[in-house]
Design a protein around this motif. Structure first.
Motif, PDB file in Angstrom:
ATOM      1  N   UNK A   1       0.824  -1.215   0.000  1.00  0.00           N
ATOM      2  CA  UNK A   1       0.000   0.000   0.000  1.00  0.00           C
ATOM      3  C   UNK A   1       0.858   1.265   0.000  1.00  0.00           C
ATOM      4  N   UNK A   2       0.486   2.207  -0.832  1.00  0.00           N
ATOM      5  CA  UNK A   2       1.232   3.466  -0.957  1.00  0.00           C
ATOM      6  C   UNK A   2       0.335   4.442  -1.702  1.00  0.00           C
ATOM      7  N   UNK A   3       0.922   5.513  -2.221  1.00  0.00           N
ATOM      8  CA  UNK A   3       0.196   6.464  -3.048  1.00  0.00           C
ATOM      9  C   UNK A   3       0.776   6.414  -4.459  1.00  0.00           C
ATOM     10  N   UNK A   4      -0.114   6.276  -5.434  1.00  0.00           N
ATOM     11  CA  UNK A   4       0.307   6.174  -6.828  1.00  0.00           C
ATOM     12  C   UNK A   4       0.092   7.508  -7.531  1.00  0.00           C
ATOM     13  N   UNK A   5       1.083   7.926  -8.293  1.00  0.00           N
ATOM     14  CA  UNK A   5       1.011   9.189  -9.022  1.00  0.00           C
ATOM     15  C   UNK A   5      -0.036   9.086 -10.125  1.00  0.00           C
TER      16      UNK A   5
ATOM     17  N   UNK B   1      -0.275  19.629 -10.032  1.00  0.00           N
ATOM     18  CA  UNK B   1      -1.364  20.350  -9.406  1.00  0.00           C
ATOM     19  C   UNK B   1      -0.755  21.265  -8.357  1.00  0.00           C
ATOM     20  N   UNK B   2      -1.591  22.002  -7.636  1.00  0.00           N
ATOM     21  CA  UNK B   2      -1.055  22.887  -6.608  1.00  0.00           C
ATOM     22  C   UNK B   2      -2.136  23.755  -6.013  1.00  0.00           C
TER      23      UNK B   2
ATOM     24  N   UNK C   1       3.759  15.029   2.632  1.00  0.00           N
ATOM     25  CA  UNK C   1       2.345  15.285   2.907  1.00  0.00           C
ATOM     26  C   UNK C   1       2.292  15.964   4.276  1.00  0.00           C
ATOM     27  N   UNK C   2       2.139  17.286   4.314  1.00  0.00           N
ATOM     28  CA  UNK C   2       2.257  18.003   5.586  1.00  0.00           C
ATOM     29  C   UNK C   2       0.999  17.876   6.448  1.00  0.00           C
ATOM     30  N   UNK C   3       1.225  17.661   7.731  1.00  0.00           N
ATOM     31  CA  UNK C   3       0.141  17.605   8.704  1.00  0.00           C
ATOM     32  C   UNK C   3      -0.323  19.023   9.036  1.00  0.00           C
ATOM     33  N   UNK C   4      -1.602  19.188   9.295  1.00  0.00           N
ATOM     34  CA  UNK C   4      -2.129  20.466   9.760  1.00  0.00           C
ATOM     35  C   UNK C   4      -1.665  20.702  11.197  1.00  0.00           C
ATOM     36  N   UNK C   5      -1.117  21.880  11.494  1.00  0.00           N
ATOM     37  CA  UNK C   5      -0.600  22.174  12.827  1.00  0.00           C
ATOM     38  C   UNK C   5      -1.687  22.019  13.880  1.00  0.00           C
ATOM     39  N   UNK C   6      -1.294  21.560  15.065  1.00  0.00           N
ATOM     40  CA  UNK C   6      -2.249  21.326  16.144  1.00  0.00           C
ATOM     41  C   UNK C   6      -2.973  22.614  16.540  1.00  0.00           C
ATOM     42  N   UNK C   7      -2.330  23.770  16.344  1.00  0.00           N
ATOM     43  CA  UNK C   7      -2.962  25.045  16.669  1.00  0.00           C
ATOM     44  C   UNK C   7      -4.188  25.304  15.792  1.00  0.00           C
ATOM     45  N   UNK C   8      -4.190  24.695  14.590  1.00  0.00           N
ATOM     46  CA  UNK C   8      -5.299  24.884  13.655  1.00  0.00           C
ATOM     47  C   UNK C   8      -6.283  23.714  13.697  1.00  0.00           C
ATOM     48  N   UNK C   9      -5.979  22.730  14.500  1.00  0.00           N
ATOM     49  CA  UNK C   9      -6.866  21.562  14.639  1.00  0.00           C
ATOM     50  C   UNK C   9      -6.725  21.028  16.065  1.00  0.00           C
TER      51      UNK C   9
ATOM     52  N   UNK D   1      -8.474  15.575  -0.994  1.00  0.00           N
ATOM     53  CA  UNK D   1      -8.062  16.963  -0.770  1.00  0.00           C
ATOM     54  C   UNK D   1      -6.993  17.160   0.293  1.00  0.00           C
ATOM     55  N   UNK D   2      -6.758  16.164   1.159  1.00  0.00           N
ATOM     56  CA  UNK D   2      -5.863  16.382   2.297  1.00  0.00           C
ATOM     57  C   UNK D   2      -4.626  15.481   2.290  1.00  0.00           C
ATOM     58  N   UNK D   3      -4.438  14.692   1.244  1.00  0.00           N
ATOM     59  CA  UNK D   3      -3.291  13.797   1.168  1.00  0.00           C
ATOM     60  C   UNK D   3      -2.453  14.034  -0.087  1.00  0.00           C
ATOM     61  N   UNK D   4      -2.507  15.244  -0.611  1.00  0.00           N
ATOM     62  CA  UNK D   4      -1.735  15.586  -1.805  1.00  0.00           C
ATOM     63  C   UNK D   4      -0.368  16.105  -1.396  1.00  0.00           C
TER      64      UNK D   4
END
Length: 419
Positions: A88-92, A98-99, A149-157, A170-173
């Motif tokens: 299991x992984x992420x396939x291009x 994108x961006x 794949x950057x995590x959302x900072x704990x201050x924002x979540x 939308x959140x694993x790009x």
């Protein structure tokens, strides 16, 4: 210091590093087999045209590999050690550029059962294959930090530690740079890494790669951590056993390691395809039916070791641990192919190898996964048993097993080939 000979596990670490994708795993397996006197066969040619003095032969199809030794006598049976090469992984995606908000990103698709959180804030490479205009296949491996794949900072979540579900679209790009994305830029970069012209790339299978080095853990280094333990431990064990199995008489030892197991095996080269049967028919010819009736298969895949923080998730009478040896996997509903005959096959192989072993059964209220065992056993009508190593963090970007267990699994495979 470790209390065991770590040469096999050291070699497994080297194999994992050389095999970031199924295509690399087959190429590295082929390199090792050829060094041991095996010869690669082309499915489109008559196999009688090849060197009859070779130690054995192998065939590669689309990230799957089947290899076997030449028997000393007329074959009476085949002993197949089955595994899989994918993880299991992420396939291009086909159009990866994108961006958002001034970041360049790479569009990816989830491949298999990925625990999303394990891939966050991790330096990732990219590897896979390129299929060129002329049909040639080129392997590429960017084995340095490229994506994240950057995590959302704990201050924002603030509720992140209370459970977070990530949206795969939308959140694993992953990000790979700054600026405005440009169509074709990512594949131009990959082409340059591979030394080819981007305009000549007519297809690609590219995956994210966890870059952490395999490592021993613990005071006594009795644990081993790496990506792709599931299931390169089994593929590597089968290669090692096949190379070592030089006295099997009229039994044909065979390794069959398939791509696409993690997504159901329904491809032209997966366990549900005619690939293995086709190879066996070409090898056995008119003796196919009688030899298959006397043959057996051991499907090897990782299984869940008992988790010290979640012991209630495991069947209380069957609690496999790292260091206890390979497991036989048992399921009354045949999610694992292991009845009484199959259990006896496993125990004879373990007895021949002189190794410890364990039993794995799922809880009645927590159904487990399945393997290539029931698929291949059904396809061939062959006696098949499911086995594997106990590991923690299955499908994670970093899995954990007993450091001695990979070598014991290779011993079990050799026991299958020689008993």
């Amino acid at each position: 210091m470790p209390r065991f000979d770590r040469s096999h596990t050291d070699d497994l670490a080297a194999y994992i590093k050389a095999s970031p994708t199924p295509y690399h795993a087959c190429a590295e397996a082929g390199r090792r087999l050829e060094a041991a006197g095996f010869e690669r066969l082309d499915e489109t040619r008559d196999w009688d045209d090849y060197d009859s003095e070779a130690t054995g032969q192998y065939v590669v199809r689309d990230g799957s590999i089947i290899a076997w030794r030449e028997p000393e006598y007329v074959p009476e049976s085949v002993r197949i050690f089955g595994a899989h090469t994918d993880t299991p992984a992420f396939k291009v995606k086909p159009n990866p550029d994108t961006g958002s908000a001034g970041w360049k990103q790479v569009a990816v698709e989830v491949y298999g059962g990925v625990p999303h959180q394990t891939w966050l804030d991790r330096d990732l490479g990219v590897a896979g294959r390129l299929v060129m205009r002329d049909g040639a296949e080129v392997l590429v491996n960017v084995d340095r930090p490229l994506l994240r794949i950057p995590r959302l900072a704990i201050h924002l979540d603030r509720g992140v530690n209370e459970g977070q579900k990530l949206n795969a679209q939308s959140q694993l790009t992953p990000i790979w740079g700054l600026g405005q994305p440009r169509d074709g830029e990512f594949l131009e970069f990959i082409a340059a890494e591979a030394g080819v012209d981007a305009d000549d790339i007519f297809g690609h299978d590219l995956f994210t790669v966890a870059l952490d080095e395999p490592a021993y853990l613990g005071k006594d280094e009795e644990l081993f951590a790496a990506w792709r333990l599931d299931n390169l431990t089994s593929t590597h064990a089968g290669i090692a056993a096949l190379i070592a199995a030089d006295d099997t008489g009229a039994k044909v030892p065979m390794l069959a390691s398939f791509n696409y197991e993690e997504i159901g095996s329904m491809t032209y080269s997966g366990a549900q395809s005619p690939f293995l049967e086709s190879v066996l028919r070409r090898c056995l010819r008119d003796d196919y039916d009688t030899v298959i009736a006397a043959s057996a298969m051991m499907s090897s895949d990782t299984g869940n070791a008992i988790h010290p923080n979640y012991p209630e998730k495991h069947e209380p009478g069957h609690r496999p641990i790292p260091g206890g040896g390979p497991m036989i996997k048992v399921s009354a509903n045949q999610r694992y192919a292991s009845g009484a005959e199959e259990q006896a096959l496993f125990r004879r192989s373990a007895e021949k190898a002189g190794i410890p072993w364990q039993t794995y059964v799922n809880r009645n209220d927590i159904p487990g996964g399945t393997t290539i065992g029931p698929i291949s056993g059904t396809q061939l009508g062959i006696l098949t048993v499911d086995v594997g190593l106990p590991i923690l963090s299955m499908h994670s970007a970093r899995e954990l097993c007993g450091a001695e267990d990979p070598g014991l699994l290779a011993d079990l495979a050799l026991g299958l080939f020689t008993h």
